[in-house]
Enzyme design. Structure first.
Site, PDB file in Angstrom:
ATOM      1  N   ARG A 230      43.575  35.390  35.981  1.00 34.90           N
ATOM      2  CA  ARG A 230      44.107  36.508  37.173  1.00 34.90           C
ATOM      3  C   ARG A 230      42.994  37.456  37.083  1.00 34.90           C
ATOM      4  O   ARG A 230      42.135  37.625  36.602  1.00 34.90           O
ATOM      5  CB  ARG A 230      44.739  36.936  36.453  1.00 34.90           C
ATOM      6  CG  ARG A 230      46.479  37.456  36.206  1.00 34.90           C
ATOM      7  CD  ARG A 230      47.376  37.376  37.208  1.00 34.90           C
ATOM      8  NE  ARG A 230      48.400  37.323  37.855  1.00 34.90           N
ATOM      9  CZ  ARG A 230      49.342  36.101  37.423  1.00 34.90           C
ATOM     10  NH1 ARG A 230      48.409  35.095  38.159  1.00 34.90           N
ATOM     11  NH2 ARG A 230      50.229  36.309  37.506  1.00 34.90           N
ATOM     12  N   GLU A 259      43.785  40.794  46.598  1.00 39.29           N
ATOM     13  CA  GLU A 259      44.814  39.641  47.399  1.00 39.29           C
ATOM     14  C   GLU A 259      45.975  40.527  48.195  1.00 39.29           C
ATOM     15  O   GLU A 259      45.946  41.204  48.120  1.00 39.29           O
ATOM     16  CB  GLU A 259      45.456  38.884  46.281  1.00 39.29           C
ATOM     17  CG  GLU A 259      44.856  38.231  45.204  1.00 39.29           C
ATOM     18  CD  GLU A 259      45.205  37.043  43.979  1.00 39.29           C
ATOM     19  OE1 GLU A 259      46.454  37.048  44.459  1.00 39.29           O
ATOM     20  OE2 GLU A 259      44.789  36.632  43.401  1.00 39.29           O
ATOM     21  N   HIS A 278      45.417  31.193  45.492  1.00 41.24           N
ATOM     22  CA  HIS A 278      46.382  31.752  44.524  1.00 41.24           C
ATOM     23  C   HIS A 278      47.795  30.938  44.895  1.00 41.24           C
ATOM     24  O   HIS A 278      48.822  31.129  44.424  1.00 41.24           O
ATOM     25  CB  HIS A 278      46.784  33.409  44.519  1.00 41.24           C
ATOM     26  CG  HIS A 278      47.516  33.666  43.070  1.00 41.24           C
ATOM     27  ND1 HIS A 278      47.490  35.092  42.846  1.00 41.24           N
ATOM     28  CD2 HIS A 278      48.188  32.865  41.895  1.00 41.24           C
ATOM     29  CE1 HIS A 278      47.868  34.529  42.022  1.00 41.24           C
ATOM     30  NE2 HIS A 278      47.923  33.965  41.518  1.00 41.24           N
TER      31      HIS A 278
END
Length: 318
Positions: A230, A259, A278
């Site tokens: 993360r 993000e 991601h």
């Protein structure tokens, strides 16, 4: 009254039949996560997935909801305190990502070791060049923060490359394929030994900003940092400083504090950094593996009232 399972993710007809076969006496209905039918959800005992705007319906006092099976390993965006207050069982999708994410981890590692990231940039410029700095993995040390499914699969593969493996966990308990496991409190000592430091950690109160300036200063000179856990576990400014100083030779990053990563972010222009959006856990086997986890847990739930796999401990936040 018929008991209800509602899934907020698409499933194939075969996957739907597997769930129905495992849950006689229950109905299974697919719902649209982007435009959920609140009346349908209001009658559900079990929810697969989650969506914005459904919490008030599902968490009202008279709701029959007993169990939420997430579609992801991460649970930080869910209303955990309200789940806990209501006594709702929560299971995540931990284990789904081990194979695709470990492949991305070694994609990063092999690109750095063989300078393939540089070769790709050279190719774009039709430049025939090698600086002669290519290396190999035999004898290198992988420090893996997190010894769960992803970390363990990464350690298993590392052994095939004849690497040394050092794990980091809360308990420090031994785990297969790790030469040694140290506690989180010993993170600074562990990273000083690593050629590749791999972060597979979830975001919790304990892991937030864990990789900060102090930890990066303890890294072995010229090592590489890989983060597929993360983004909020890492202080981005400290990471950039370590890359600029040469403390880190490179970084493979799939997750970020913000993000999507802003277009003007300095990480985009750093040639020693490899960025993926991601996507490390993305795989065409995803739904099948979630169904595997869910149906295994469903059998235990129907027998004892408690799912058997990936039950979240609210105190630990995973």
């Amino acid at each position: 009254m018929t008991k209800s399972i509602v899934c907020l993710q698409p499933l194939s007809s075969q996957q739907q039949e597997r769930i129905r076969a495992a849950a006689p006496g229950y109905t299974l209905t697919l719902a649209n996560a982007k435009a959920p039918d609140l009346q349908l959800l209001a009658e559900a005992e079990i929810i697969i997935g989650w969506a914005k705007g459904i919490g008030e319906t599902l968490l009202r006092p008279e709701s029959p909801l007993r169990w939420v099976q997430t579609w992801s390993a991460g649970i930080e965006k869910l209303p955990l305190e309200r789940f806990k207050e209501r006594g709702i069982l929560l299971t995540n999708a931990s284990g789904v990502h081990a194979e695709p994410i470990s492949a991305v981890i070694f994609g990063f590692i092999l690109m750095f070791t063989r300078n393939l990231h540089t070769a790709m940039r050279n190719q774009l410029n039709r430049r025939w060049h090698s600086d002669g700095q290519e290396s190999e993995l035999t004898g290198k040390t992988a420090v893996i923060a997190g010894t769960g499914a992803i970390g363990s699969e990464t350690a298993r593969i590392a052994k095939a490359f004849r690497m040394k493996t050092l794990g980091i966990s809360r308990s420090g308990q031994p785990v297969a394929d790790f030469d040694q496991v140290m506690t989180t409190a010993e993170l600074d000592k562990a990273v000083s030994q690593g050629d590749f430091i791999i972060n597979t950690l979830p975001i919790t109160d304990e892991t937030e900003q864990l990789f900060d300036a102090n930890i990066f200063s303890a890294f072995k000179q010229g090592s590489y940092y890989i983060n597929i856990g993360r983004g909020a576990t890492t202080n981005t400014e400290a990471l950039i400083a370590a890359l600029n100083s040469g403390q880190l030779r490179g970084a493979g990053l799939d997750v970020f504090e913000t993000e999507p990563l802003p277009e003007d972010h300095p990480l985009w222009n750093m040639e020693q950094v490899i960025i993926t959006p991601h996507s490390a856990g993305t795989t065409d086997y995803y739904a099948e593996r979630v169904v595997d986890i869910f149906t295994d847990s469903l059998e235990a739930y129907l027998d004892s009232g408690t799912p058997s796999r990936n039950l979240v401990d609210y105190a630990r936040q995973y």
